[in-house]
Design a protein around this motif. Structure first.
Motif, PDB file in Angstrom:
ATOM      1  N   GLN B  23       0.829  -1.210   0.000  1.00 52.40           N
ATOM      2  CA  GLN B  23       0.000   0.000   0.000  1.00 52.40           C
ATOM      3  C   GLN B  23       0.864   1.260   0.000  1.00 52.40           C
ATOM      4  O   GLN B  23       0.517   2.263  -0.608  1.00 52.40           O
ATOM      5  CB  GLN B  23      -0.930   0.001   1.215  1.00 52.40           C
ATOM      6  N   GLU B  26       2.002   1.838  -3.403  1.00 54.84           N
ATOM      7  CA  GLU B  26       0.930   2.361  -4.241  1.00 54.84           C
ATOM      8  C   GLU B  26       0.685   3.839  -3.927  1.00 54.84           C
ATOM      9  O   GLU B  26       0.558   4.668  -4.827  1.00 54.84           O
ATOM     10  CB  GLU B  26      -0.350   1.550  -4.032  1.00 54.84           C
ATOM     11  N   SER B  27       0.653   4.177  -2.627  1.00 53.75           N
ATOM     12  CA  SER B  27       0.407   5.573  -2.244  1.00 53.75           C
ATOM     13  C   SER B  27       1.555   6.482  -2.654  1.00 53.75           C
ATOM     14  O   SER B  27       1.350   7.643  -2.993  1.00 53.75           O
ATOM     15  CB  SER B  27       0.220   5.687  -0.722  1.00 53.75           C
ATOM     16  N   SER B 174      -4.263   0.884   4.945  1.00 58.33           N
ATOM     17  CA  SER B 174      -4.251   1.671   3.719  1.00 58.33           C
ATOM     18  C   SER B 174      -4.197   3.165   4.061  1.00 58.33           C
ATOM     19  O   SER B 174      -3.424   3.933   3.471  1.00 58.33           O
ATOM     20  CB  SER B 174      -5.494   1.307   2.899  1.00 58.33           C
ATOM     21  N   ASN B 175      -4.978   3.588   5.049  1.00 64.85           N
ATOM     22  CA  ASN B 175      -4.891   4.983   5.511  1.00 64.85           C
ATOM     23  C   ASN B 175      -3.476   5.301   5.992  1.00 64.85           C
ATOM     24  O   ASN B 175      -2.924   6.364   5.697  1.00 64.85           O
ATOM     25  CB  ASN B 175      -5.871   5.232   6.668  1.00 64.85           C
ATOM     26  N   SER B 177      -0.700   3.919   5.111  1.00 67.27           N
ATOM     27  CA  SER B 177       0.233   3.996   3.982  1.00 67.27           C
ATOM     28  C   SER B 177       0.114   5.363   3.306  1.00 67.27           C
ATOM     29  O   SER B 177       1.121   5.981   2.953  1.00 67.27           O
ATOM     30  CB  SER B 177      -0.058   2.879   2.977  1.00 67.27           C
ATOM     31  N   GLY B 178      -1.125   5.842   3.159  1.00 67.35           N
ATOM     32  CA  GLY B 178      -1.317   7.169   2.584  1.00 67.35           C
ATOM     33  C   GLY B 178      -0.683   8.236   3.454  1.00 67.35           C
ATOM     34  O   GLY B 178      -0.033   9.171   2.962  1.00 67.35           O
ATOM     35  N   GLY B 182       2.358  10.410   2.166  1.00 70.19           N
ATOM     36  CA  GLY B 182       2.079  11.840   2.029  1.00 70.19           C
ATOM     37  C   GLY B 182       3.012  12.684   2.880  1.00 70.19           C
ATOM     38  O   GLY B 182       3.526  13.722   2.441  1.00 70.19           O
TER      39      GLY B 182
END
Lengths: 436, 436
Positions: B23, B26-27, B174-175, B177-178, B182
């Motif tokens: 993830q 991906e992010s 997933s959050n 990873s973002g 970020g």
């Protein structure tokens, strides 16, 4: 197009919030949108404020009527603005569920103690678990239990005061902007991958409550359910926040059945322990009418911190030092009756569908250390619990199952798991579906 | 090209960590790089593990020698792996400072209690404040004081156990990873904007320590310094973590001068209060040899939580309930002597450059409530503090300034600010620079 809600007190921190807003827009890319909501004590005027404080305070006033915020004492201001901001955010969130162009993908706040209390209360109340939430706080290097609660509010320590855009604060706020923008993008991606949210998931979702002393039971149940059925398990540690999170996920429709093996948080609620999940424990699954099996795991113990923190009135009791930071107290017969009463009352008053509820009593011992020879073995107290439940639910339609084995007996675990499967009407993977 | 270090225990959570890794990639976009470090108890083999546990445990063993990790008790395993991972991360971080292609822009971990202790210790020890750090923890809805400390480790509550990739945990990871991708991107951007880090900043950076009862002093100083000089102020609340953060930022070279107006954390260190910054308070600025003015703000008080939590031995003392969650205890003469002694000893043993250090005593009162008529006015205890410092530093080269005014007197604030300016050798903005 990530859409992020920025909550902030513009009367005291406008410059810092505007900087945060500009950084979010930079991190989020050209399609990113920020809705900037002023939750301050007095209104501020700025072109980038999207929801002004006076609009919030008047048009979103609580049922009890609008108040002159600036004239209220500080604690009252926070309570009042929580009510207004909650009403606004609930409306905005609901609108976003119907209209993808208005959907919210994240919520952020930055501020001191009061700000953190305000923003966390609003986020916890309105936004479901899984929707990105971030608070930058002067307070985050401390006890976050009351702030995070059973939600997934992510906490970033501001290190220095959020007052004055110095070099360090700019970097912290820039990191925070990257975090919320990145989370919101990931969340948006995951929504796109499964547009109907949880409804498209194929596996059935089962909640399990666990404690160190019931781990081998819960591990066995999880293994049995996931190996043989199209089920995914969600395990919650009974830390207070854990039990509340399980209940919340039932209310949010995420969990479809619950094996509440470990109900020890009731002991802490009644006796003042540190793993208290509040007075509403058991209510959500009972009210939801979903398959729900309740057991009495770890009701032999109340949890405290280091031994020196055990309240004076309990110092002469049977205490067990699990490690230097965890001290357990054996519940006595009187307390066990109260725990039984708690369970009985919740079942009697909250059960929506008695056919979906069962109570399972492991007569051989309710935790790893409550079996014969263990430091918390106390047959009399256990019997006080069992007999209270037996008597209290007599004549009700809820099935009580008495099992001579201990809670961590692997056969007990499999049998309890199969009871839930039966309530859920599932068949083994590969086998034809049973009629429901 | 954000480069993120993923610390995880692969023996227990490989599937969850691999999901998190995928993830993040991906992010973070096509140029994102993850270095996956196995900090487990036993080695795991997987193509995506970049630093294997056995390499870490042997090649990065602490000075005391390599140990057979799997044979150690649990607490020992954590301590040992903290040492190994710290050594590895310090090497990797240092390498990245010299070689931009190897630079680290973020560090992440996900796990339970033990995992959180391990990863937070490594991140706190090695990575500077401002470098993105994120931990997903089963533990984050609780007391984060010992975990976050004086650092900016961001904490995300996993809500359910990190065991089994169910629907909810996938979304939380997933959050996360973002968030880390970020943050790392934002950090990389901010490095690019100021490639030499803090060194290119033009303004001088001054640390100030504050408490509610010294706020008007610190506000005035900040206003005076920022209005008249090319200075940016960093204000730290004396919460324990706050004082430690100030000291750490001195050690990291971020702060160039300190006005330590509020040294109340010493009271909590000596008397068992809740805002204890540990036994090393005052050391970093003294050892750094930077301009450093020490005062005795809020040394009239020890901080506790709700009144019921004040230790038994203090229940008969002069207690002041600031609000339902904060109770203050007036320090007595004996304690004030000990506080004075603490200050004297630190100055005597840690001062690198006596000409840069001054002690300022506001004889009129050390806090808002210690002035005549206030609930903590106690001239005898104050005098015990002042005379201990006077006597202890007699004959030293450190200047002691005695001022009849109270700490919150606005003239006192301006004069203290000007003393620091003099030590820093600065001139007013617009005026020609004074010779240094």
């Amino acid at each position: 197009m990530p859409h992020i809600v920025l909550l902030g007190t513009c009367d005291t921190k406008l410059a810092e919030l505007l900087y945060l807003r500009s950084q979010i827009l930079e991190s989020g890319g050209p399609t990113c949108k920020v809705t900037f909501v002023d939750v301050g004590r007095t209104p501020s005027a700025h072109e980038h404020i999207d929801v002004r404080q006076d609009i919030l305070a008047i048009e979103y006033a609580p049922e009890s009527g609008a108040k002159d915020v600036a004239s209220l004492p500080r604690g009252e201001v926070i309570r009042y603005m929580i009510a207004c901001a909650t009403k606004w955010l609930a409306e905005a969130y609901t609108k976003g569920l119907k209209d993808p162009d208005a959907a919210i993908h994240g919520c952020i706040n930055a501020g001191g103690t009061g700000n953190t209390s305000l923003a966390s209360a609003v986020m916890r109340e309105v936004l479901p678990i899984g929707l990105p939430k971030l608070i930058v706080s002067t307070n985050a290097s401390g006890d976050m239990g009351p702030i995070v609660g059973e939600s997934d509010v992510t906490m970033m320590y501001s290190v220095c005061d959020i007052a004055g855009l110095n070099y360090l604060l700019r970097r912290i706020l820039s990191n925070a902007s990257g975090a919320i923008a990145g989370m919101a993008q990931a969340y948006e991606r995951s929504l796109a991958a499964s547009p109907q949210g949880v409804n498209l998931q194929q596996k059935k979702r089962v909640g399990l409550t666990m404690f160190g002393v019931t781990t081998s039971c819960v591990d066995k149940i999880r293994d049995h359910l996931e190996s043989n059925y199209d089920i995914e398990c969600f395990v919650f540690h009974c830390t207070g926040a854990g039990g509340r999170a399980m209940e919340r996920l039932v209310s949010e429709g995420v969990l479809e059945a619950v094996l509440d093996i470990t109900t020890t948080e009731i002991c802490d609620q009644l006796c003042g322990g540190v793993m208290d999940a509040g007075p509403l424990r058991l209510e959500a699954p009972l009210k939801a009418g979903i398959p729900y099996i309740v057991s009495v795991g770890a009701t032999d113990m109340v949890n405290f911190g280091p031994r020196s923190t055990v309240p004076e009135r309990y110092q002469q009791r049977n205490l067990y030092e699990h490690n230097p930071t965890v001290t357990l107290m054996r519940t006595n017969a009187e307390e066990c009756r109260a725990i039984g009463d708690f369970i009985v009352k919740k079942i009697k008053h909250c059960t929506k569908d008695a056919a979906q509820v069962q109570v399972v009593l492991p007569l051989g011992g309710v935790s790893m250390i409550a079996t014969p020879g263990g430091p918390f073995h106390d047959a009399e107290s256990d019997e006080a619990l069992f007999s209270t439940i037996r008597a209290g639910l007599k004549g009700s339609k809820v099935l009580i199952v008495e099992d001579e084995r201990t809670i961590n007996d692997q056969g007990f675990a499999v049998d309890v798991a199969e009871r839930l499967i039966h309530l859920m009407g599932l068949s083994r993977m590969g086998a034809p579906q049973r009629m429901q």
